[in-house]
Design a protein around this motif. Structure first.
Motif, mmCIF file in Angstrom:
data_model
loop_
_atom_site.group_PDB
_atom_site.id
_atom_site.type_symbol
_atom_site.label_atom_id
_atom_site.label_comp_id
_atom_site.label_asym_id
_atom_site.label_seq_id
_atom_site.Cartn_x
_atom_site.Cartn_y
_atom_site.Cartn_z
ATOM 1 N N ASN A 24 -14.323 2.015 5.916
ATOM 2 C CA ASN A 24 -14.218 0.558 5.894
ATOM 3 C C ASN A 24 -15.335 -0.111 5.101
ATOM 4 O O ASN A 24 -15.335 -1.337 4.966
ATOM 5 C CB ASN A 24 -14.233 0.015 7.331
ATOM 6 N N ALA A 56 -8.690 -0.381 -2.295
ATOM 7 C CA ALA A 56 -7.959 -1.008 -1.191
ATOM 8 C C ALA A 56 -6.553 -0.424 -1.076
ATOM 9 O O ALA A 56 -6.034 -0.221 0.030
ATOM 10 C CB ALA A 56 -7.894 -2.517 -1.391
ATOM 11 N N ILE A 57 -5.931 -0.133 -2.221
ATOM 12 C CA ILE A 57 -4.593 0.449 -2.196
ATOM 13 C C ILE A 57 -4.642 1.894 -1.697
ATOM 14 O O ILE A 57 -3.802 2.321 -0.891
ATOM 15 C CB ILE A 57 -3.935 0.362 -3.588
ATOM 16 N N TYR A 59 -6.809 3.133 0.335
ATOM 17 C CA TYR A 59 -7.054 3.048 1.778
ATOM 18 C C TYR A 59 -5.729 2.864 2.519
ATOM 19 O O TYR A 59 -5.465 3.527 3.521
ATOM 20 C CB TYR A 59 -7.986 1.882 2.069
ATOM 21 N N GLN A 60 -4.892 1.979 1.993
ATOM 22 C CA GLN A 60 -3.612 1.692 2.637
ATOM 23 C C GLN A 60 -2.657 2.882 2.539
ATOM 24 O O GLN A 60 -1.969 3.235 3.499
ATOM 25 C CB GLN A 60 -2.969 0.462 2.003
ATOM 26 N N GLU A 61 -2.599 3.491 1.374
ATOM 27 C CA GLU A 61 -1.584 4.511 1.123
ATOM 28 C C GLU A 61 -1.888 5.851 1.779
ATOM 29 O O GLU A 61 -0.991 6.490 2.321
ATOM 30 C CB GLU A 61 -1.403 4.699 -0.389
ATOM 31 N N TYR A 144 0.185 -4.808 -5.447
ATOM 32 C CA TYR A 144 0.621 -3.889 -4.390
ATOM 33 C C TYR A 144 2.124 -3.949 -4.177
ATOM 34 O O TYR A 144 2.752 -2.908 -3.918
ATOM 35 C CB TYR A 144 -0.098 -4.168 -3.066
ATOM 36 N N HIS A 148 4.393 -0.636 -4.199
ATOM 37 C CA HIS A 148 5.229 -0.195 -3.085
ATOM 38 C C HIS A 148 6.710 -0.181 -3.444
ATOM 39 O O HIS A 148 7.436 0.758 -3.094
ATOM 40 C CB HIS A 148 5.010 -1.109 -1.876
ATOM 41 N N ILE A 168 1.687 -6.080 4.721
ATOM 42 C CA ILE A 168 0.805 -5.015 4.251
ATOM 43 C C ILE A 168 0.120 -5.428 2.954
ATOM 44 O O ILE A 168 -1.077 -5.184 2.764
ATOM 45 C CB ILE A 168 1.593 -3.699 4.052
ATOM 46 N N ASN A 171 -2.677 -7.559 3.723
ATOM 47 C CA ASN A 171 -3.775 -6.750 4.265
ATOM 48 C C ASN A 171 -4.552 -6.060 3.147
ATOM 49 O O ASN A 171 -5.788 -5.972 3.192
ATOM 50 C CB ASN A 171 -3.237 -5.708 5.240
ATOM 51 N N VAL A 172 -3.827 -5.556 2.156
ATOM 52 C CA VAL A 172 -4.470 -4.922 1.002
ATOM 53 C C VAL A 172 -5.324 -5.940 0.261
ATOM 54 O O VAL A 172 -6.456 -5.652 -0.150
ATOM 55 C CB VAL A 172 -3.416 -4.295 0.068
ATOM 56 N N ARG A 175 -8.461 -6.540 2.272
ATOM 57 C CA ARG A 175 -9.388 -5.413 2.183
ATOM 58 C C ARG A 175 -10.037 -5.363 0.804
ATOM 59 O O ARG A 175 -11.231 -5.044 0.687
ATOM 60 C CB ARG A 175 -8.673 -4.100 2.482
#
Length: 202
Positions: A24, A56-57, A59-61, A144, A148, A168, A171-172, A175
């Protein structure tokens, strides 16, 4: 004794791919993994992508896991049956788009489990998104959505039928903004050479 050497090599290889202890905090990530910082800087220089955005992407993926796979499908909600997609690796890149990346960048040996290659792929994909769909590199929310849904899906606005994907994407974006603020506070420190960092730590 040869087997001891093999075990040592395996243990070192395992250490090289351990997830960041504090995913984080981008400053903590870069202090812990200097090679990741070098890859991020190279991607930023090559593709003009703000380095906090691909992070950030990622982290999400994948949560920074090099061997992350798409979720499994299930028959009758119980029996595992294949995967939802061919997405794999740090960037969760699917087979076809990964092949396109390797072909267009002349990087035939690229691996989705290699962090440098994953970062370069992210830079390439974001650059293509800008060229194909006109989305600025600094618009990580819409970047993003392209990532996606794919470039065609974005043009068809398939995300409008998927409110969770839009959540999402926000959120990205949040972040990415957080990572950007963190990076601004530690960039000078990170850019110092080894001896300078050692001197300042004394």
């Amino acid at each position: 004794m040869r087997w001891l050497g093999c075990l040592l090599l395996l243990s070192l290889a395992g250490c090289a791919t351990v997830r960041p202890s504090n995913p984080n905090d981008i400053c903590s990530i870069f202090r812990e993994k200097r090679d990741w910082y070098s890859a991020a800087k190279e991607t930023q220089k090559k593709w003009s992508v703000p380095l906090q955005e691909p992070f950030a992407i990622l982290y999400q993926e994948s949560g920074f896991r090099e061997n992350a796979k798409a979720p499994r499908k299930h028959i009758l909600w119980v029996i595992p049956w294949g995967r939802e997609s061919s997405a794999f690796g740090y960037a969760q890149a699917e087979n076809d788009v990964w092949k396109s990346y390797k072909r267009q960048t002349d990087n035939s040996g690229a691996s989705r489990e290699n962090f440098d290659d994953a970062m370069d792929f992210m830079g390439w994909y974001m650059d293509q998104t800008q060229r194909i769909n006109g989305v600025p590199l600094r618009d990580v929310y819409r970047q993003y959505l392209n990532y996606h849904e794919g470039w065609g899906g974005y043009r068809r606005e398939t995300y409008e039928r998927k409110p969770q994907v839009k959540v999402i994407a926000r959120n990205v974006q949040a972040r990415s903004e957080l990572f950007g603020q963190q990076y601004a506070a530690c960039k000078t420190e990170l850019d110092r050479g080894f001896w300078s960092r050692l001197w300042h730590s004394l």
